[in-house]
Write a protein that holds these residues in place. Structure first.
Motif, PDB file in Angstrom:
ATOM      1  N   GLY A  29     -22.679 -14.632  13.773  1.00 27.78           N
ATOM      2  CA  GLY A  29     -22.358 -13.549  14.690  1.00 27.78           C
ATOM      3  C   GLY A  29     -23.458 -12.573  15.002  1.00 27.78           C
ATOM      4  N   ILE A  30     -24.728 -12.914  14.698  1.00 27.86           N
ATOM      5  CA  ILE A  30     -25.851 -11.992  14.913  1.00 27.86           C
ATOM      6  C   ILE A  30     -26.659 -12.455  16.121  1.00 27.86           C
ATOM      7  CG2 ILE A  30     -27.963 -11.025  13.919  1.00 27.86           C
ATOM      8  CD1 ILE A  30     -26.714 -11.484  11.161  1.00 27.86           C
ATOM      9  N   ARG A  31     -26.995 -11.514  17.006  1.00 26.30           N
ATOM     10  CA  ARG A  31     -27.728 -11.842  18.220  1.00 26.30           C
ATOM     11  C   ARG A  31     -29.153 -11.317  18.146  1.00 26.30           C
ATOM     12  NH1 ARG A  31     -24.161  -9.370  22.923  1.00 26.30           N
ATOM     13  NH2 ARG A  31     -24.842  -7.485  21.847  1.00 26.30           N
ATOM     14  N   ALA A  32     -30.084 -12.091  18.717  1.00 27.91           N
ATOM     15  CA  ALA A  32     -31.472 -11.637  18.792  1.00 27.91           C
ATOM     16  C   ALA A  32     -31.649 -10.628  19.913  1.00 27.91           C
ATOM     17  CB  ALA A  32     -32.407 -12.822  19.022  1.00 27.91           C
ATOM     18  N   ASN A  33     -30.897 -10.804  20.993  1.00 27.38           N
ATOM     19  CA  ASN A  33     -31.001  -9.922  22.155  1.00 27.38           C
ATOM     20  C   ASN A  33     -29.679  -9.209  22.326  1.00 27.38           C
ATOM     21  OD1 ASN A  33     -31.165  -8.768  24.702  1.00 27.38           O
ATOM     22  ND2 ASN A  33     -32.451 -10.415  25.509  1.00 27.38           N
ATOM     23  N   THR A  34     -29.645  -7.923  22.107  1.00 26.35           N
ATOM     24  CA  THR A  34     -28.379  -7.181  22.121  1.00 26.35           C
ATOM     25  C   THR A  34     -28.155  -6.432  23.426  1.00 26.35           C
ATOM     26  OG1 THR A  34     -29.439  -5.271  21.087  1.00 26.35           O
ATOM     27  CG2 THR A  34     -28.415  -6.873  19.631  1.00 26.35           C
ATOM     28  N   GLN A  35     -28.949  -6.725  24.440  1.00 23.33           N
ATOM     29  CA  GLN A  35     -28.771  -6.018  25.698  1.00 23.33           C
ATOM     30  C   GLN A  35     -27.479  -6.473  26.366  1.00 23.33           C
ATOM     31  OE1 GLN A  35     -31.184  -4.786  29.535  1.00 23.33           O
ATOM     32  NE2 GLN A  35     -32.293  -5.006  27.685  1.00 23.33           N
ATOM     33  N   THR A  36     -26.527  -5.578  26.603  1.00 25.34           N
ATOM     34  CA  THR A  36     -25.249  -5.975  27.173  1.00 25.34           C
ATOM     35  C   THR A  36     -24.989  -5.318  28.527  1.00 25.34           C
ATOM     36  OG1 THR A  36     -24.274  -6.292  25.004  1.00 25.34           O
ATOM     37  CG2 THR A  36     -22.783  -6.045  26.769  1.00 25.34           C
ATOM     38  N   ARG A  37     -24.744  -6.032  29.266  1.00 22.12           N
ATOM     39  CA  ARG A  37     -24.133  -5.646  30.513  1.00 22.12           C
ATOM     40  C   ARG A  37     -22.698  -6.091  30.420  1.00 22.12           C
ATOM     41  NH1 ARG A  37     -24.207  -1.720  32.133  1.00 22.12           N
ATOM     42  NH2 ARG A  37     -25.606  -0.878  33.283  1.00 22.12           N
ATOM     43  N   GLY A  47     -31.073 -15.388  24.392  1.00 25.00           N
ATOM     44  CA  GLY A  47     -30.842 -14.951  23.019  1.00 25.00           C
ATOM     45  C   GLY A  47     -29.657 -14.040  22.836  1.00 25.00           C
ATOM     46  N   LYS A  48     -28.958 -13.685  23.912  1.00 27.77           N
ATOM     47  CA  LYS A  48     -27.857 -12.753  23.792  1.00 27.77           C
ATOM     48  C   LYS A  48     -26.605 -13.402  23.207  1.00 27.77           C
ATOM     49  CE  LYS A  48     -25.462  -9.225  26.426  1.00 27.77           C
ATOM     50  NZ  LYS A  48     -25.335  -8.604  27.756  1.00 27.77           N
ATOM     51  N   TRP A  49     -26.357 -14.644  23.578  1.00 30.18           N
ATOM     52  CA  TRP A  49     -25.197 -15.387  23.060  1.00 30.18           C
ATOM     53  C   TRP A  49     -25.718 -16.700  22.461  1.00 30.18           C
ATOM     54  CZ3 TRP A  49     -21.826 -11.719  23.249  1.00 30.18           C
ATOM     55  CH2 TRP A  49     -21.726 -10.868  24.346  1.00 30.18           C
ATOM     56  N   PRO A  50     -26.377 -16.630  21.289  1.00 26.71           N
ATOM     57  CA  PRO A  50     -27.128 -17.782  20.762  1.00 26.71           C
ATOM     58  C   PRO A  50     -26.270 -18.914  20.223  1.00 26.71           C
ATOM     59  CG  PRO A  50     -27.174 -15.971  19.183  1.00 26.71           C
ATOM     60  CD  PRO A  50     -26.518 -15.429  20.432  1.00 26.71           C
ATOM     61  N   TRP A  51     -24.947 -18.756  20.245  1.00 29.08           N
ATOM     62  CA  TRP A  51     -24.044 -19.822  19.790  1.00 29.08           C
ATOM     63  C   TRP A  51     -23.487 -20.640  20.948  1.00 29.08           C
ATOM     64  CZ3 TRP A  51     -23.794 -14.804  17.815  1.00 29.08           C
ATOM     65  CH2 TRP A  51     -23.215 -13.858  18.675  1.00 29.08           C
ATOM     66  N   MET A  52     -23.844 -20.289  22.172  1.00 27.53           N
ATOM     67  CA  MET A  52     -23.299 -21.020  23.314  1.00 27.53           C
ATOM     68  C   MET A  52     -23.833 -22.451  23.351  1.00 27.53           C
ATOM     69  SD  MET A  52     -21.115 -19.156  24.973  1.00 27.53           S
ATOM     70  CE  MET A  52     -20.957 -20.198  26.421  1.00 27.53           C
ATOM     71  N   ALA A  53     -22.928 -23.383  23.615  1.00 24.40           N
ATOM     72  CA  ALA A  53     -23.266 -24.800  23.685  1.00 24.40           C
ATOM     73  C   ALA A  53     -22.888 -25.334  25.064  1.00 24.40           C
ATOM     74  CB  ALA A  53     -22.525 -25.582  22.602  1.00 24.40           C
ATOM     75  N   ALA A  54     -23.793 -26.079  25.681  1.00 25.02           N
ATOM     76  CA  ALA A  54     -23.538 -26.698  26.982  1.00 25.02           C
ATOM     77  C   ALA A  54     -23.183 -28.160  26.766  1.00 25.02           C
ATOM     78  CB  ALA A  54     -24.757 -26.564  27.882  1.00 25.02           C
ATOM     79  N   PHE A  55     -22.080 -28.609  27.365  1.00 22.79           N
ATOM     80  CA  PHE A  55     -21.579 -29.969  27.198  1.00 22.79           C
ATOM     81  C   PHE A  55     -21.967 -30.827  28.408  1.00 22.79           C
ATOM     82  CE2 PHE A  55     -18.091 -30.025  23.827  1.00 22.79           C
ATOM     83  CZ  PHE A  55     -18.593 -28.913  23.171  1.00 22.79           C
ATOM     84  N   LEU A  93     -28.015 -26.870  22.813  1.00 19.98           N
ATOM     85  CA  LEU A  93     -27.934 -25.546  22.195  1.00 19.98           C
ATOM     86  C   LEU A  93     -29.156 -24.720  22.570  1.00 19.98           C
ATOM     87  CD1 LEU A  93     -26.787 -26.632  18.615  1.00 19.98           C
ATOM     88  CD2 LEU A  93     -25.341 -25.742  20.450  1.00 19.98           C
ATOM     89  N   GLY A  94     -29.014 -23.399  22.407  1.00 21.60           N
ATOM     90  CA  GLY A  94     -30.149 -22.518  22.672  1.00 21.60           C
ATOM     91  C   GLY A  94     -30.505 -22.394  24.133  1.00 21.60           C
ATOM     92  N   GLU A  95     -29.600 -22.806  25.021  1.00 23.89           N
ATOM     93  CA  GLU A  95     -29.897 -22.778  26.453  1.00 23.89           C
ATOM     94  C   GLU A  95     -29.558 -21.416  27.058  1.00 23.89           C
ATOM     95  OE1 GLU A  95     -31.484 -24.839  28.122  1.00 23.89           O
ATOM     96  OE2 GLU A  95     -31.453 -26.660  26.924  1.00 23.89           O
ATOM     97  N   PHE A  96     -30.321 -21.066  28.071  1.00 23.48           N
ATOM     98  CA  PHE A  96     -29.992 -19.896  28.884  1.00 23.48           C
ATOM     99  C   PHE A  96     -29.852 -20.318  30.339  1.00 23.48           C
ATOM    100  CE2 PHE A  96     -31.599 -16.664  31.817  1.00 23.48           C
ATOM    101  CZ  PHE A  96     -30.503 -15.815  31.759  1.00 23.48           C
TER     102      PHE A  96
END
Length: 294
Positions: A29-37, A47-55, A93-96
């Motif tokens: 649950g820890i983010r490298a980039n905490t900038q939130t809009r 890096g804001k949502w580093p657990w996101m996975a693209a299928f 993983l790790g995609e933006f």
């Protein structure tokens, strides 16, 4: 083969409550980039949502999403994977930005860190994973969307980095989340039947009371369902966002996946919230599935 230590995961699950207990200095649950809009949302940041996975299915574009919950497991929706053989599925993983571009313009105070994170991930060519096993909830009902939850086991352990982290799970019992807000992110369409977004987008959505949700939707709202969406402005998940996490900060600003994008009526309708599988109902099932070694 490496597996997440179940004792560690259980501890973090127990830790994530709305009562502010001291947290471990490392873990989920820890983010490298905490900038939130997504619909009504904005482009996110690397890096804001580093657990996101693209299928990805074989020979196709990104079609669903998920959330990394261990070094070998991704949480997603059953309807994303129920009809797919593991050999026909890949996870990134790790995609933006799926096309490799940065959003323009970047905020002045975030430009360098965002570029650094993207460059780090571009240099890390090991972020594409094959799938070893798919576990769909045994009571999943496609017509009603009941128990729309699944876990994908990757073919090898994940190498964690600033752009690849796991999200926390909520405890089996949570107090009411009504009128609180959560975030949903994804690469799905930005309007009903619209075009997809190559860059990860995010939106903040209010959580509805289930009775109000049932009155708005008309059917298929269960105690295992969580409803969230914009009541005034159009804010919602849409096609291609399915399986992604509905996220909320809890202990020590650690993020937990409180829901899984399941279904909705069109997208971004102010009077029609999006429907999510309520993760806390399945925490024990998730833990049991994660510890299975075959």
């Amino acid at each position: 083969m490496a597996f997440i230590a179940l004792s560690d995961l259980v501890y973090l699950v127990c830790l994530i409550s709305l009562q502010f207990t001291a947290a471990k200095p490392d873990g989920c649950g820890i983010r490298a980039n905490t900038q939130t809009r997504i619909v009504g949302g904005e482009i996110s940041y690397p890096g804001k949502w580093p657990w996101m996975a693209a299928f990805y299915r074989s020979n196709s574009n990104q079609y669903c999403a998920g959330a990394l919950i261990s070094d070998r497991h991704v949480l997603t929706a059953a309807h994303c994977v129920a009809a797919i053989q593991p050999s026909k599925l890949q996870i990134r993983l790790g995609e933006f930005d799926l096309s490799g571009r940065l959003p323009v313009p970047l905020p002045e105070n975030n430009n360098n860190s965002a570029r650094a994170l993207l460059e780090e991930n571009s240099a890390f060519q090991n972020n594409i994973y094959n799938v070893e096993k798919i576990t769909v909830h045994q009571q999943y009902e496609p017509r009603s969307h009941l128990h729309d939850i699944a876990i994908v086991r990757l073919n090898r352990p994940v190498e964690f980095s600033t752009v690849i982290q796991r999200i926390c799970l909520p405890p089996p019992s949570l107090p009411s989340l009504e009128d609180r807000t959560a975030f949903v992110a994804g690469w799905g369409t930005t309007a009903f039947l619209g075009s997809t977004s190559s860059s990860l987008r995010e939106v903040e959505v209010p959580i509805w009371n289930n009775q109000a949700c049932l009155e708005a939707i008309g059917k298929n709202v269960f105690d295992t369902t969580l409803c969230a969406g914009g009541r005034i402005k159009s804010a919602d998940a849409c096609q291609g966002d399915s399986g992604g996490p509905l996220m909320m900060p809890m202990v020590d600003d650690r993020w937990a996946a409180i829901g899984v994008v399941s279904w909705g009526i069109r997208c971004g309708e102010p009077t029609k919230p999006g429907l999510y599988t309520r993760t806390s109902h399945y925490t024990d099932w998730i833990l049991s599935t994660v510890q299975q070694r075959t």
